[in-house]
Design a protein around this motif. Structure first.
Motif, PDB file in Angstrom:
ATOM      1  N   THR A 104      50.084  48.041  32.476  1.00 52.93           N
ATOM      2  CA  THR A 104      48.921  48.807  32.915  1.00 52.93           C
ATOM      3  C   THR A 104      47.799  48.713  31.891  1.00 52.93           C
ATOM      4  O   THR A 104      48.034  48.489  30.702  1.00 52.93           O
ATOM      5  CB  THR A 104      49.268  50.297  33.105  1.00 52.93           C
ATOM      6  OG1 THR A 104      49.680  50.844  31.839  1.00 52.93           O
ATOM      7  CG2 THR A 104      50.367  50.478  34.120  1.00 52.93           C
TER       8      THR A 104
ATOM      9  N   GLY B 101      43.336  50.300  31.547  1.00 53.32           N
ATOM     10  CA  GLY B 101      42.337  51.121  32.227  1.00 53.32           C
ATOM     11  C   GLY B 101      40.904  50.817  31.897  1.00 53.32           C
ATOM     12  O   GLY B 101      39.990  51.494  32.380  1.00 53.32           O
ATOM     13  N   ASN B 102      40.649  49.780  31.080  1.00 51.67           N
ATOM     14  CA  ASN B 102      39.276  49.407  30.748  1.00 51.67           C
ATOM     15  C   ASN B 102      39.219  47.915  30.463  1.00 51.67           C
ATOM     16  O   ASN B 102      40.249  47.284  30.186  1.00 51.67           O
ATOM     17  CB  ASN B 102      38.761  50.223  29.559  1.00 51.67           C
ATOM     18  CG  ASN B 102      39.593  50.016  28.305  1.00 51.67           C
ATOM     19  OD1 ASN B 102      39.578  48.952  27.705  1.00 51.67           O
ATOM     20  ND2 ASN B 102      40.334  51.054  27.899  1.00 51.67           N
TER      21      ASN B 102
ATOM     22  N   ASP C 243      45.396  48.240  37.024  1.00 50.49           N
ATOM     23  CA  ASP C 243      44.440  49.263  36.597  1.00 50.49           C
ATOM     24  C   ASP C 243      44.973  50.639  37.001  1.00 50.49           C
ATOM     25  O   ASP C 243      45.121  50.933  38.190  1.00 50.49           O
ATOM     26  CB  ASP C 243      43.083  49.002  37.247  1.00 50.49           C
ATOM     27  CG  ASP C 243      41.995  49.944  36.741  1.00 50.49           C
ATOM     28  OD1 ASP C 243      42.320  50.952  36.084  1.00 50.49           O
ATOM     29  OD2 ASP C 243      40.808  49.664  37.007  1.00 50.49           O
ATOM     30  N   TYR C 244      45.261  51.473  35.992  1.00 47.48           N
ATOM     31  CA  TYR C 244      45.844  52.791  36.319  1.00 47.48           C
ATOM     32  C   TYR C 244      44.840  53.751  36.943  1.00 47.48           C
ATOM     33  O   TYR C 244      45.201  54.862  37.349  1.00 47.48           O
ATOM     34  CB  TYR C 244      46.504  53.428  35.095  1.00 47.48           C
ATOM     35  CG  TYR C 244      45.632  53.628  33.881  1.00 47.48           C
ATOM     36  CD1 TYR C 244      44.607  54.563  33.860  1.00 47.48           C
ATOM     37  CD2 TYR C 244      45.872  52.898  32.718  1.00 47.48           C
ATOM     38  CE1 TYR C 244      43.832  54.759  32.733  1.00 47.48           C
ATOM     39  CE2 TYR C 244      45.101  53.089  31.586  1.00 47.48           C
ATOM     40  CZ  TYR C 244      44.088  54.022  31.586  1.00 47.48           C
ATOM     41  OH  TYR C 244      43.309  54.210  30.468  1.00 47.48           O
ATOM     42  N   ASN C 245      43.574  53.334  37.059  1.00 44.93           N
ATOM     43  CA  ASN C 245      42.570  54.148  37.745  1.00 44.93           C
ATOM     44  C   ASN C 245      42.568  53.908  39.255  1.00 44.93           C
ATOM     45  O   ASN C 245      41.902  54.622  40.009  1.00 44.93           O
ATOM     46  CB  ASN C 245      41.174  53.848  37.189  1.00 44.93           C
ATOM     47  CG  ASN C 245      41.049  54.205  35.711  1.00 44.93           C
ATOM     48  OD1 ASN C 245      41.305  55.336  35.323  1.00 44.93           O
ATOM     49  ND2 ASN C 245      40.678  53.236  34.893  1.00 44.93           N
ATOM     50  N   SER C 246      43.302  52.894  39.715  1.00 46.11           N
ATOM     51  CA  SER C 246      43.345  52.563  41.133  1.00 46.11           C
ATOM     52  C   SER C 246      44.035  53.669  41.926  1.00 46.11           C
ATOM     53  O   SER C 246      45.060  54.195  41.490  1.00 46.11           O
ATOM     54  CB  SER C 246      44.088  51.247  41.367  1.00 46.11           C
ATOM     55  OG  SER C 246      43.478  50.192  40.662  1.00 46.11           O
TER      56      SER C 246
ATOM     57  N   PHE D 105      47.775  52.960  42.731  1.00 46.67           N
ATOM     58  CA  PHE D 105      48.349  52.486  41.471  1.00 46.67           C
ATOM     59  C   PHE D 105      49.822  52.113  41.595  1.00 46.67           C
ATOM     60  O   PHE D 105      50.234  51.001  41.272  1.00 46.67           O
ATOM     61  CB  PHE D 105      48.150  53.593  40.431  1.00 46.67           C
ATOM     62  CG  PHE D 105      48.749  53.346  39.085  1.00 46.67           C
ATOM     63  CD1 PHE D 105      48.515  52.171  38.393  1.00 46.67           C
ATOM     64  CD2 PHE D 105      49.534  54.316  38.471  1.00 46.67           C
ATOM     65  CE1 PHE D 105      49.048  51.950  37.138  1.00 46.67           C
ATOM     66  CE2 PHE D 105      50.075  54.112  37.216  1.00 46.67           C
ATOM     67  CZ  PHE D 105      49.833  52.923  36.559  1.00 46.67           C
TER      68      PHE D 105
END
Length: 327
Positions: free
Chosen positions: A174, A176-177, A196-199, A202
């Motif tokens: 994972t 996130g940026n 992307d753990y913001n999905s 996820f």
């Protein structure tokens, strides 16, 4: 000697500069001039007075460093004045590594690889040994699949390097940026295996990267609610490597229902002889693995310590280990 001390548990402004006496070495100890010290999540957990405070030996924090031996006791073997060394000093040294000097038994030291600088060397002990413990205890078998939650941090990057070194490529991670994603790609992780753990979907994306199957091994380097996802993508009887101790009650329930093998990874339980650290430094010295990039935050000062703790707590390290130097 110059140090940065913690006045009381709490916020970053509780750090202040202080002059203290130089440590006096015992017969089996060396006095080390610290050249660089690395920051670790253990540090801010100690600062806040969480359970890791039990590892503190005083008001000077910091558990990993590189330096040069300045004095040596009469019973010291294998090390001499002028040697460049690295160590993980948890519960062992005269003080923490937010200081100019530290006294430490020679048993806790390894020689610094000559092919890296002090800043890179300081970043090795905790991350390197934790990553080795993960690799060693998961007992990987051919064609098994691994999921790493929080792979762009210090431990995650070292673990990826070790897995790649041992020809293990079945890895999903994972990030996130953009900086973390690029870091993982540079380490050889396929873009399709970086989730992307913001999905919003996820968890489904993690499983999709594994052909819809649950994983043989999962490594939790984050904790909190996201550890619940880490637990859900593990197969029945799979290995759950817990490096944080920050899983939720729901996480524990999911793992119980899956009859998971929970492997608690606590590096300070396994540093008696520095066997793991020696293995890592030998691999680095032989150019078989590299050291992940570091971010030199500043010189030894209360301001540098405050800045580093703030960056760690806000998860703004951008995939780099934070280091402080003694100039």
């Amino acid at each position: 000697m110059k140090t940065v001390v913690l006045k009381e548990f709490g916020e970053v402004n509780n750090f202040e500069f202080a002059e203290v006496d130089l440590p006096v070495i015992k017969s089996d100890e060396v006095l080390i001039r610290i050249m660089a010290t690395a920051f670790n999540p253990l540090d801010y957990q100690m600062r806040k007075g969480l359970r890791e405070k039990e590892l503190m030996v005083g008001s000077i924090l910091g558990v990993e460093f590189s330096g040069i031996i300045a004095q040596a006791g009469q019973d010291v073997k294998g090390f001499k004045i002028g040697d460049q060394v690295i160590a993980c000093s948890i519960q062992k040294g005269s003080n923490g590594s937010y200081a100019e000097f530290i006294a430490l038994s020679f048993h806790e030291l390894v020689h610094k690889p000559e092919n890296i600088d002090f800043e890179m060397a300081a970043s090795i002990p905790v991350s390197g040994m934790t990553a080795w413990s993960c690799y060693n205890r998961m007992n990987y078998k051919a064609d098994e699949r691994i999921f790493i939650n929080g792979a762009s941090g210090g431990v995650g990057r070292f673990l990826i390097l070790l897995l790649k070194h041992y020809k293990i490529n079945n890895i999903v991670v994972t990030a996130g940026n953009p900086e973390s994603i690029n870091t993982l790609k540079e380490l050889g992780i396929l873009e399709t295996n970086i989730i992307d753990y913001n999905s919003p979907d996820f968890e489904q994306l993690i499983l999709k990267a594994n052909q819809g199957k649950e994983f043989d091994h999962v490594v939790d380097l984050v904790g909190g609610e996201i550890s619940e996802t880490t637990a859900r993508v593990l197969k029945i009887n799979g290995n759950y490597l817990d490096v944080t101790f920050f899983g939720t009650q729901t996480t524990r329930e999911i793992l119980f229902d899956k009859a998971a093998n929970i492997l608690n990874i606590a590096v300070y339980a396994e540093i008696e002889t520095n066997k793991f650290l020696r293995i890592i430094t030998e691999l680095i010295a032989a150019d078989e693995i590299t050291v992940p990039n570091v971010n030199v935050v500043g010189n030894l000062s209360a301001e540098t310590v405050r800045k580093a703790h703030d960056l760690m707590e806000r998860n703004h390290t951008r995939g780099k280990k934070l280091v402080m130097v003694n100039s």
